[in-house]
Design a protein around this motif. Sequence first.
Motif, PDB file in Angstrom:
ATOM      1  N   ALA A  10      58.379  43.548  78.572  1.00  0.00           N
ATOM      2  CA  ALA A  10      58.745  43.678  77.158  1.00  0.00           C
ATOM      3  C   ALA A  10      58.533  42.366  76.414  1.00  0.00           C
ATOM      4  O   ALA A  10      58.000  42.341  75.295  1.00  0.00           O
ATOM      5  CB  ALA A  10      60.189  44.136  77.042  1.00  0.00           C
ATOM      6  N   ASN A  11      58.947  41.267  77.036  1.00  0.00           N
ATOM      7  CA  ASN A  11      58.796  39.971  76.386  1.00  0.00           C
ATOM      8  C   ASN A  11      57.327  39.564  76.265  1.00  0.00           C
ATOM      9  O   ASN A  11      56.924  38.943  75.280  1.00  0.00           O
ATOM     10  CB  ASN A  11      59.576  38.902  77.151  1.00  0.00           C
ATOM     11  CG  ASN A  11      61.065  39.011  76.939  1.00  0.00           C
ATOM     12  OD1 ASN A  11      61.531  39.707  76.036  1.00  0.00           O
ATOM     13  ND2 ASN A  11      61.835  38.329  77.772  1.00  0.00           N
ATOM     14  N   GLN A  12      56.534  39.922  77.276  1.00  0.00           N
ATOM     15  CA  GLN A  12      55.113  39.579  77.211  1.00  0.00           C
ATOM     16  C   GLN A  12      54.414  40.358  76.098  1.00  0.00           C
ATOM     17  O   GLN A  12      53.520  39.831  75.422  1.00  0.00           O
ATOM     18  CB  GLN A  12      54.443  39.850  78.558  1.00  0.00           C
ATOM     19  CG  GLN A  12      53.144  39.101  78.768  1.00  0.00           C
ATOM     20  CD  GLN A  12      53.362  37.615  78.952  1.00  0.00           C
ATOM     21  OE1 GLN A  12      53.803  36.923  78.034  1.00  0.00           O
ATOM     22  NE2 GLN A  12      53.058  37.120  80.139  1.00  0.00           N
ATOM     23  N   THR A  13      54.828  41.611  75.915  1.00  0.00           N
ATOM     24  CA  THR A  13      54.293  42.387  74.799  1.00  0.00           C
ATOM     25  C   THR A  13      54.595  41.701  73.476  1.00  0.00           C
ATOM     26  O   THR A  13      53.720  41.555  72.608  1.00  0.00           O
ATOM     27  CB  THR A  13      54.871  43.809  74.806  1.00  0.00           C
ATOM     28  OG1 THR A  13      54.427  44.494  75.977  1.00  0.00           O
ATOM     29  CG2 THR A  13      54.442  44.589  73.570  1.00  0.00           C
ATOM     30  N   ALA A  14      55.849  41.260  73.321  1.00  0.00           N
ATOM     31  CA  ALA A  14      56.252  40.587  72.081  1.00  0.00           C
ATOM     32  C   ALA A  14      55.511  39.258  71.912  1.00  0.00           C
ATOM     33  O   ALA A  14      55.001  38.944  70.829  1.00  0.00           O
ATOM     34  CB  ALA A  14      57.761  40.358  72.081  1.00  0.00           C
ATOM     35  N   ALA A  15      55.438  38.465  72.967  1.00  0.00           N
ATOM     36  CA  ALA A  15      54.777  37.162  72.884  1.00  0.00           C
ATOM     37  C   ALA A  15      53.291  37.312  72.591  1.00  0.00           C
ATOM     38  O   ALA A  15      52.698  36.511  71.850  1.00  0.00           O
ATOM     39  CB  ALA A  15      54.979  36.379  74.185  1.00  0.00           C
ATOM     40  N   GLY A  16      52.681  38.337  73.144  1.00  0.00           N
ATOM     41  CA  GLY A  16      51.259  38.537  72.945  1.00  0.00           C
ATOM     42  C   GLY A  16      50.880  38.937  71.529  1.00  0.00           C
ATOM     43  O   GLY A  16      49.691  38.901  71.173  1.00  0.00           O
ATOM     44  N   GLN A  17      51.878  39.286  70.723  1.00  0.00           N
ATOM     45  CA  GLN A  17      51.625  39.679  69.346  1.00  0.00           C
ATOM     46  C   GLN A  17      51.988  38.585  68.345  1.00  0.00           C
ATOM     47  O   GLN A  17      51.975  38.825  67.142  1.00  0.00           O
ATOM     48  CB  GLN A  17      52.403  40.963  69.033  1.00  0.00           C
ATOM     49  CG  GLN A  17      51.932  42.152  69.861  1.00  0.00           C
ATOM     50  CD  GLN A  17      52.819  43.373  69.718  1.00  0.00           C
ATOM     51  OE1 GLN A  17      53.866  43.318  69.098  1.00  0.00           O
ATOM     52  NE2 GLN A  17      52.384  44.490  70.296  1.00  0.00           N
ATOM     53  N   THR A  18      52.299  37.378  68.834  1.00  0.00           N
ATOM     54  CA  THR A  18      52.702  36.296  67.945  1.00  0.00           C
ATOM     55  C   THR A  18      51.503  35.530  67.398  1.00  0.00           C
ATOM     56  O   THR A  18      50.415  35.525  67.981  1.00  0.00           O
ATOM     57  CB  THR A  18      53.618  35.296  68.675  1.00  0.00           C
ATOM     58  OG1 THR A  18      52.894  34.706  69.762  1.00  0.00           O
ATOM     59  CG2 THR A  18      54.872  35.977  69.201  1.00  0.00           C
ATOM     60  N   GLU A  19      51.738  34.838  66.293  1.00  0.00           N
ATOM     61  CA  GLU A  19      50.718  33.960  65.725  1.00  0.00           C
ATOM     62  C   GLU A  19      50.402  32.815  66.682  1.00  0.00           C
ATOM     63  O   GLU A  19      49.257  32.352  66.753  1.00  0.00           O
ATOM     64  CB  GLU A  19      51.192  33.405  64.385  1.00  0.00           C
ATOM     65  CG  GLU A  19      51.348  34.445  63.295  1.00  0.00           C
ATOM     66  CD  GLU A  19      51.836  33.833  61.996  1.00  0.00           C
ATOM     67  OE1 GLU A  19      51.619  32.613  61.780  1.00  0.00           O
ATOM     68  OE2 GLU A  19      52.443  34.561  61.191  1.00  0.00           O
ATOM     69  N   ASP A  20      51.414  32.347  67.409  1.00  0.00           N
ATOM     70  CA  ASP A  20      51.187  31.232  68.333  1.00  0.00           C
ATOM     71  C   ASP A  20      50.203  31.611  69.439  1.00  0.00           C
ATOM     72  O   ASP A  20      49.342  30.807  69.827  1.00  0.00           O
ATOM     73  CB  ASP A  20      52.515  30.772  68.952  1.00  0.00           C
ATOM     74  CG  ASP A  20      53.307  29.866  68.027  1.00  0.00           C
ATOM     75  OD1 ASP A  20      52.722  29.353  67.056  1.00  0.00           O
ATOM     76  OD2 ASP A  20      54.508  29.668  68.290  1.00  0.00           O
ATOM     77  N   PHE A  21      50.327  32.820  69.965  1.00  0.00           N
ATOM     78  CA  PHE A  21      49.386  33.247  71.007  1.00  0.00           C
ATOM     79  C   PHE A  21      47.972  33.359  70.438  1.00  0.00           C
ATOM     80  O   PHE A  21      47.001  32.914  71.069  1.00  0.00           O
ATOM     81  CB  PHE A  21      49.818  34.582  71.610  1.00  0.00           C
ATOM     82  CG  PHE A  21      48.868  35.107  72.646  1.00  0.00           C
ATOM     83  CD1 PHE A  21      48.655  34.424  73.840  1.00  0.00           C
ATOM     84  CD2 PHE A  21      48.165  36.284  72.429  1.00  0.00           C
ATOM     85  CE1 PHE A  21      47.766  34.899  74.791  1.00  0.00           C
ATOM     86  CE2 PHE A  21      47.269  36.767  73.380  1.00  0.00           C
ATOM     87  CZ  PHE A  21      47.073  36.079  74.566  1.00  0.00           C
TER      88      PHE A  21
END
Length: 263
Positions: A234-245
Amino acid sequence: MADYRFIKAQREGDVVTIALNRPDKLNALTPAMFGELGAAVAEAVAQGARALVLTGEGRFFCSGADIAPDGAGYEGLPEDLGALLDAAYNPFARQLAALEIPVVTALNGPCAGAGMSIALAGDIVVMGQSAYLLLAFVNIGLVPDAGATWLVARSAGRARALEMALLGERMGADEAKAAGLVTRVVADDAVLIEAQALAARLAAGPTGAMGLIRRQVAAALEQGFDATLEIERANQTAAGQTEDFAEAIRAFGEKRKPQFKGR
């Protein structure tokens, strides 16, 4: 940052340093101090700080709860200590645990009682060579509070937690590091410098992902392996959609260092 009576708060770049500021009382904790700590942390977050440093003024980080009246409005400990924890100690412990930005604690001196709880609440804990940790509660007929039981047992294990809590003896910096309670031990005069440098490094990173990492590690201490895999997903899904990534991917392709914004 606002002016406070019992603490100091100063911002440099994206890092806010908050210092317990009752050096004449060895930074002993009172409900009013907890109120100011909570307000300062909330203010730092509201103003966009991307990392925090917690430290103490003078020769102690914190000597624990102030158990004696001071003749200037503080009446000492109440009869119902559980109510005191509900009103002051636990809200701040929960506030630190729930933060979405990293916290570095700079242990400039001894940390006793609930002061040790605050000290060990940092994601990275920098300790001065001559500082010590002390679960002092048993020495006055009390039990560890403000999260100390969880923090010590989860970091150092059951045997060490019981030894520290039952005997109420000092633990030096090198032993604390060997036990897994602190991250780094440095010269006394380098503690705040090291902590602020680490905080600046964290603040320049992908702080959105760091917030997820904080919660993910806390959950891993309570959950089984399969449950942890689901949290990671779940967290990887969220992180993968960030501007930082997205910025990191662009920077990789352009062979440059990414410029993270915490979004």
